[in-house]
Design a protein around this motif. Structure first.
Motif, mmCIF file in Angstrom:
data_model
loop_
_atom_site.group_PDB
_atom_site.id
_atom_site.type_symbol
_atom_site.label_atom_id
_atom_site.label_comp_id
_atom_site.label_asym_id
_atom_site.label_seq_id
_atom_site.Cartn_x
_atom_site.Cartn_y
_atom_site.Cartn_z
ATOM 1 N N MET A 1 -77.796 60.374 -5.709
ATOM 2 C CA MET A 1 -78.006 61.230 -4.339
ATOM 3 C C MET A 1 -77.622 62.704 -4.974
ATOM 4 O O MET A 1 -78.241 63.530 -4.567
ATOM 5 N N ASP A 2 -76.429 62.583 -5.575
ATOM 6 C CA ASP A 2 -75.835 63.686 -6.050
ATOM 7 C C ASP A 2 -76.823 64.475 -6.931
ATOM 8 O O ASP A 2 -76.932 65.642 -6.988
ATOM 9 N N ALA A 3 -77.488 63.761 -7.858
ATOM 10 C CA ALA A 3 -78.645 64.464 -8.936
ATOM 11 C C ALA A 3 -79.702 65.281 -8.098
ATOM 12 O O ALA A 3 -80.201 66.081 -8.385
ATOM 13 N N ILE A 4 -80.231 64.448 -7.141
ATOM 14 C CA ILE A 4 -81.027 64.989 -6.106
ATOM 15 C C ILE A 4 -80.689 66.271 -5.426
ATOM 16 O O ILE A 4 -81.414 67.338 -5.385
ATOM 17 N N CYS A 5 -79.526 66.448 -4.985
ATOM 18 C CA CYS A 5 -79.024 67.502 -4.309
ATOM 19 C C CYS A 5 -78.778 68.735 -5.421
ATOM 20 O O CYS A 5 -79.071 69.651 -5.100
ATOM 21 N N LYS A 6 -78.344 68.164 -6.475
ATOM 22 C CA LYS A 6 -78.038 69.341 -7.634
ATOM 23 C C LYS A 6 -79.205 69.848 -8.006
ATOM 24 O O LYS A 6 -79.407 71.096 -8.036
ATOM 25 N N THR A 7 -80.414 69.090 -8.118
ATOM 26 C CA THR A 7 -81.915 69.559 -8.679
ATOM 27 C C THR A 7 -82.332 70.685 -7.470
ATOM 28 O O THR A 7 -82.732 71.360 -7.763
ATOM 29 N N CYS A 8 -82.004 70.250 -6.399
ATOM 30 C CA CYS A 8 -82.597 70.914 -5.364
ATOM 31 C C CYS A 8 -81.670 72.450 -5.202
ATOM 32 O O CYS A 8 -82.406 73.497 -5.011
ATOM 33 N N LYS A 9 -80.647 72.233 -5.562
ATOM 34 C CA LYS A 9 -79.885 73.354 -5.476
ATOM 35 C C LYS A 9 -80.213 74.383 -6.810
ATOM 36 O O LYS A 9 -80.241 75.646 -6.617
ATOM 37 N N GLU A 10 -80.179 73.720 -7.799
ATOM 38 C CA GLU A 10 -80.664 74.663 -8.963
ATOM 39 C C GLU A 10 -82.137 75.021 -9.011
ATOM 40 O O GLU A 10 -82.297 76.210 -9.589
ATOM 41 N N ASP B 1 -69.897 55.157 8.170
ATOM 42 C CA ASP B 1 -70.105 55.038 6.691
ATOM 43 C C ASP B 1 -71.341 56.165 5.973
ATOM 44 O O ASP B 1 -70.952 56.805 5.060
ATOM 45 N N PHE B 2 -72.273 56.482 6.765
ATOM 46 C CA PHE B 2 -73.341 57.472 6.663
ATOM 47 C C PHE B 2 -72.750 58.854 6.544
ATOM 48 O O PHE B 2 -72.898 59.625 5.354
ATOM 49 N N PHE B 3 -72.130 59.133 7.639
ATOM 50 C CA PHE B 3 -71.422 60.603 7.432
ATOM 51 C C PHE B 3 -70.142 60.762 6.188
ATOM 52 O O PHE B 3 -70.160 61.662 5.740
ATOM 53 N N THR B 4 -69.508 59.592 6.041
ATOM 54 C CA THR B 4 -68.485 59.654 4.967
ATOM 55 C C THR B 4 -69.150 59.729 3.519
ATOM 56 O O THR B 4 -68.691 60.430 2.764
ATOM 57 N N ILE B 5 -70.218 58.950 3.313
ATOM 58 C CA ILE B 5 -70.978 59.424 2.147
ATOM 59 C C ILE B 5 -71.611 60.658 2.018
ATOM 60 O O ILE B 5 -71.732 61.401 0.821
ATOM 61 N N LEU B 6 -72.268 61.326 2.948
ATOM 62 C CA LEU B 6 -73.101 62.580 3.105
ATOM 63 C C LEU B 6 -72.210 63.791 3.006
ATOM 64 O O LEU B 6 -72.649 64.683 2.547
ATOM 65 N N LYS B 7 -71.137 63.724 3.951
ATOM 66 C CA LYS B 7 -70.255 64.828 4.077
ATOM 67 C C LYS B 7 -70.039 65.663 2.821
ATOM 68 O O LYS B 7 -70.139 66.936 2.754
ATOM 69 N N PRO B 8 -69.428 65.100 1.802
ATOM 70 C CA PRO B 8 -69.177 65.781 0.451
ATOM 71 C C PRO B 8 -70.468 66.655 -0.149
ATOM 72 O O PRO B 8 -70.222 67.535 -0.533
ATOM 73 N N LEU B 9 -71.613 65.726 0.022
ATOM 74 C CA LEU B 9 -72.727 66.358 -0.428
ATOM 75 C C LEU B 9 -73.253 67.462 0.373
ATOM 76 O O LEU B 9 -73.700 68.585 -0.223
ATOM 77 N N ILE B 10 -73.019 67.306 1.464
ATOM 78 C CA ILE B 10 -73.219 68.579 2.507
ATOM 79 C C ILE B 10 -72.644 69.668 2.267
ATOM 80 O O ILE B 10 -73.018 70.996 2.025
ATOM 81 N N GLU B 11 -71.297 69.590 2.104
ATOM 82 C CA GLU B 11 -70.387 70.805 1.787
ATOM 83 C C GLU B 11 -70.656 71.161 0.290
ATOM 84 O O GLU B 11 -70.510 72.392 0.102
ATOM 85 N N LYS B 12 -70.625 70.331 -0.595
ATOM 86 C CA LYS B 12 -70.899 70.768 -2.356
ATOM 87 C C LYS B 12 -72.369 71.637 -2.278
ATOM 88 O O LYS B 12 -72.232 72.549 -3.096
ATOM 89 N N TYR B 13 -73.272 70.988 -1.600
ATOM 90 C CA TYR B 13 -74.607 71.670 -1.977
ATOM 91 C C TYR B 13 -75.480 72.495 -0.849
ATOM 92 O O TYR B 13 -76.532 72.779 -0.854
ATOM 93 N N ASN B 14 -74.395 72.661 0.107
ATOM 94 C CA ASN B 14 -74.945 73.219 1.207
ATOM 95 C C ASN B 14 -76.281 72.633 2.045
ATOM 96 O O ASN B 14 -77.314 73.658 2.420
ATOM 97 N N VAL B 15 -76.325 71.216 2.154
ATOM 98 C CA VAL B 15 -77.454 70.560 2.786
ATOM 99 C C VAL B 15 -77.204 70.621 4.264
ATOM 100 O O VAL B 15 -76.120 70.804 4.871
ATOM 101 N N ILE B 16 -78.481 70.871 4.854
ATOM 102 C CA ILE B 16 -78.482 71.061 6.342
ATOM 103 C C ILE B 16 -78.564 69.487 6.878
ATOM 104 O O ILE B 16 -79.740 68.825 6.665
ATOM 105 N N LEU B 17 -77.868 69.167 7.990
ATOM 106 C CA LEU B 17 -77.785 67.824 8.667
ATOM 107 C C LEU B 17 -78.455 68.263 9.797
ATOM 108 O O LEU B 17 -78.053 68.779 10.650
ATOM 109 N N LEU B 18 -79.500 67.282 10.125
ATOM 110 C CA LEU B 18 -80.162 67.395 11.404
ATOM 111 C C LEU B 18 -79.986 65.895 11.953
ATOM 112 O O LEU B 18 -80.533 64.954 11.664
ATOM 113 N N ASP B 19 -79.082 65.878 12.891
ATOM 114 C CA ASP B 19 -78.758 64.813 13.510
ATOM 115 C C ASP B 19 -79.481 64.443 14.839
ATOM 116 O O ASP B 19 -79.192 64.984 15.863
#
Length: 92
Positions: A1-10, A36-54
């Motif tokens: 998941m981190d790799a996908i986020c990183k690629t999108c940011k790049e 669990d879902f939020f625990t896993i995604l929160k660092p990625l959201i913060e690190k890669y500026n991902v938008i979460l639509l709940d």
């Protein structure tokens, strides 16, 4: 998941994480089971500026007629949700 986020940011691609609608038979809006879902995604959201639509607690989540079962929209529900989702996304 981190790799996908990183690629999108790049590649300057805005990434969205979307939590879809879920039927609430008791009429109560909840985030139960999403910890669990939020625990896993929160660092990625913060690190890669991902938008979460709940969308797990939209008003349509109260309408049994729009769901095939608790976790799946039927055709009518999917059409309505598609309109909601389209209004939340910006196409550039």
């Amino acid at each position: 998941m981190d790799a996908i986020c990183k690629t999108c940011k790049e590649k300057n691609i805005q990434l969205y994480f979307i939590i879809p609608p879920k039927f609430h038979p008791d009429g109560k809006k909840t985030t139960e089971g999403q910890g669990d879902f939020f625990t896993i995604l929160k660092p990625l959201i913060e690190k890669y500026n991902v938008i979460l639509l709940d969308h797990s607690n939209l008003d349509i989540c109260q309408n049994k007629e729009l769901f095939f079962d608790w976790h799946h929209l039927n055709n009518d529900g999917a059409r309505i949700y598609t309109q909601i989702l389209n209004s939340n996304l910006s196409y550039k």
